[in-house]
Design a protein around this motif. Structure first.
Motif, short mmCIF file in Angstrom:
data_model
loop_
_atom_site.label_atom_id
_atom_site.label_comp_id
_atom_site.label_asym_id
_atom_site.label_seq_id
_atom_site.Cartn_x
_atom_site.Cartn_y
_atom_site.Cartn_z
N GLU A 118 0.85 -1.19 0.00
CA GLU A 118 0.00 0.00 0.00
C GLU A 118 0.89 1.24 0.00
N ILE A 119 0.51 2.22 -0.80
CA ILE A 119 1.19 3.50 -0.85
C ILE A 119 0.34 4.47 -0.06
N VAL A 120 0.91 5.07 0.97
CA VAL A 120 0.19 5.96 1.86
C VAL A 120 -0.21 7.23 1.12
N SER A 121 -1.49 7.58 1.25
CA SER A 121 -2.02 8.85 0.73
C SER A 121 -2.33 9.74 1.92
N PRO A 122 -2.48 11.05 1.68
CA PRO A 122 -2.79 11.93 2.82
C PRO A 122 -4.02 11.48 3.61
N GLY A 123 -5.02 10.92 2.96
CA GLY A 123 -6.22 10.50 3.67
C GLY A 123 -6.25 9.03 4.04
N SER A 124 -5.12 8.31 3.87
CA SER A 124 -5.14 6.87 4.15
C SER A 124 -4.11 6.42 5.18
N ARG A 125 -3.42 7.36 5.81
CA ARG A 125 -2.32 7.02 6.71
C ARG A 125 -2.77 6.03 7.80
N ARG A 126 -3.84 6.33 8.50
CA ARG A 126 -4.31 5.44 9.57
C ARG A 126 -4.85 4.12 9.00
N THR A 127 -5.60 4.22 7.91
CA THR A 127 -6.15 3.02 7.29
C THR A 127 -5.04 2.07 6.88
N ASP A 128 -3.99 2.60 6.22
CA ASP A 128 -2.90 1.75 5.75
C ASP A 128 -2.08 1.17 6.90
N VAL A 130 -2.97 0.89 10.23
CA VAL A 130 -3.68 0.21 11.32
C VAL A 130 -4.74 -0.76 10.77
N VAL A 131 -5.72 -0.25 10.04
CA VAL A 131 -6.86 -1.07 9.62
C VAL A 131 -6.42 -2.14 8.62
N LYS A 132 -5.80 -1.71 7.52
CA LYS A 132 -5.39 -2.70 6.51
C LYS A 132 -4.32 -3.62 7.06
N TYR A 144 3.68 -7.50 4.19
CA TYR A 144 2.96 -6.25 3.93
C TYR A 144 3.98 -5.13 3.89
N TRP A 145 4.06 -4.44 2.74
CA TRP A 145 4.97 -3.31 2.59
C TRP A 145 4.15 -2.03 2.54
N ILE A 146 4.50 -1.09 3.42
CA ILE A 146 3.84 0.21 3.48
C ILE A 146 4.83 1.25 2.95
N VAL A 147 4.48 1.87 1.84
CA VAL A 147 5.35 2.85 1.20
C VAL A 147 4.81 4.25 1.47
N ASP A 148 5.68 5.12 1.95
CA ASP A 148 5.31 6.52 2.22
C ASP A 148 6.11 7.40 1.26
N LYS A 163 2.16 -15.68 16.17
CA LYS A 163 1.42 -15.25 17.35
C LYS A 163 1.05 -13.78 17.38
N PHE A 164 1.84 -12.92 16.76
CA PHE A 164 1.68 -11.48 17.00
C PHE A 164 1.29 -10.66 15.78
N GLY A 165 0.78 -11.28 14.74
CA GLY A 165 0.45 -10.52 13.55
C GLY A 165 1.74 -10.11 12.83
N TYR A 166 1.77 -8.89 12.32
CA TYR A 166 2.95 -8.44 11.60
C TYR A 166 4.02 -7.91 12.54
N LEU A 167 5.25 -8.28 12.25
CA LEU A 167 6.42 -7.75 12.93
C LEU A 167 7.10 -6.80 11.95
N ASP A 168 7.45 -5.61 12.42
CA ASP A 168 8.05 -4.59 11.55
C ASP A 168 9.55 -4.72 11.49
N SER A 169 10.08 -4.44 10.32
CA SER A 169 11.51 -4.18 10.18
C SER A 169 11.69 -2.68 10.41
N GLU A 170 12.89 -2.18 10.26
CA GLU A 170 13.08 -0.74 10.37
C GLU A 170 12.56 -0.07 9.12
N VAL A 171 12.09 1.17 9.26
CA VAL A 171 11.69 1.96 8.10
C VAL A 171 12.95 2.25 7.30
N VAL A 172 12.87 2.01 5.98
CA VAL A 172 14.03 2.13 5.11
C VAL A 172 13.79 3.24 4.09
#
Length: 192
Positions: A118-128, A130-132, A144-148, A163-172
């Motif tokens: 998902e590519i974050v849009s100004p109106g989708s930051r929380r949706t991308d 948290v929700v998605k 899941y890759w979140i691109v800003d 057990k814990f859903g998604y685990l994040d790597s560092e923002v690159v």
């Protein structure tokens, strides 16, 4: 004047949603049977999705392919119940997914996806973020890759744990490099 379609009189299954077509729904997604309308992406957003796809294509193993802007059945509800469908910016799927859709109809399934982006849009930051993120994890999509695109462009790579859903790597920023689920290098500076 543009005609605005009337909302369905009942909560939709994924199969009912798949039969509607964009003329009836505009740009929409399905959340627990409800149509959720969203504006068309900006030119920068669309170009970033295209550039991600073009960078991915030559790097994918033969059994995988990249698809942009397509409805996905998240498989979070039984087929006869109100369903969930998202329209990610970019997905990496098994090559068997498109022929299955051609033969059987319906949508690409979450179980056929290795990476959703998902590519974050100004109106989708929380949706991308948290929700998605929660829906894609519940659907069992492994990565899941979140691109800003805000300067400097960045990518947050999340991978599914048991057990814990998604685990994040560092923002690159700059170049995103990974070996899972396949070897990949993405030039994030090329996305704008």
């Amino acid at each position: 004047m543009t005609a605005v379609p009337l909302p369905p009189a009942h909560l939709l299954t994924v199969a009912e949603y798949a039969t509607l077509g964009e003329d009836e729904t505009g740009r929409s997604e399905l959340m627990e049977g409800n149509l959720v309308m969203s504006p068309s992406p900006s030119p920068d957003h669309n170009m970033a999705a295209l550039r991600i796809a073009l960078q991915l294509m030559p790097q994918l193993p033969q059994d995988l392919e990249v698809i942009t802007d397509v409805d996905v059945d998240l498989e979070l509800a039984p087929p006869d119940q109100p369903g969930f469908s998202r329209r990610p910016d970019v997905i990496v799927v098994r090559r068997t997914a498109r022929p299955r859709v051609r033969a059987e109809g319906g949508l690409i399934r979450a179980s056929e996806i290795l990476v959703v982006t998902e590519i974050v849009s100004p109106g989708s930051r929380r949706t991308d973020n948290v929700v998605k993120r929660a829906e894609y994890a519940d659907a069992g999509i492994p990565h899941y890759w979140i691109v800003d695109l805000q300067e400097p462009a960045s990518l947050l790579a999340c991978h599914l744990t048991e057990k814990f859903g998604y685990l994040d790597s560092e923002v690159v920023g700059g170049t995103f490099t990974s070996t899972a689920p396949f070897a990949v290098n993405l030039d994030l500076n090329d996305l704008r």
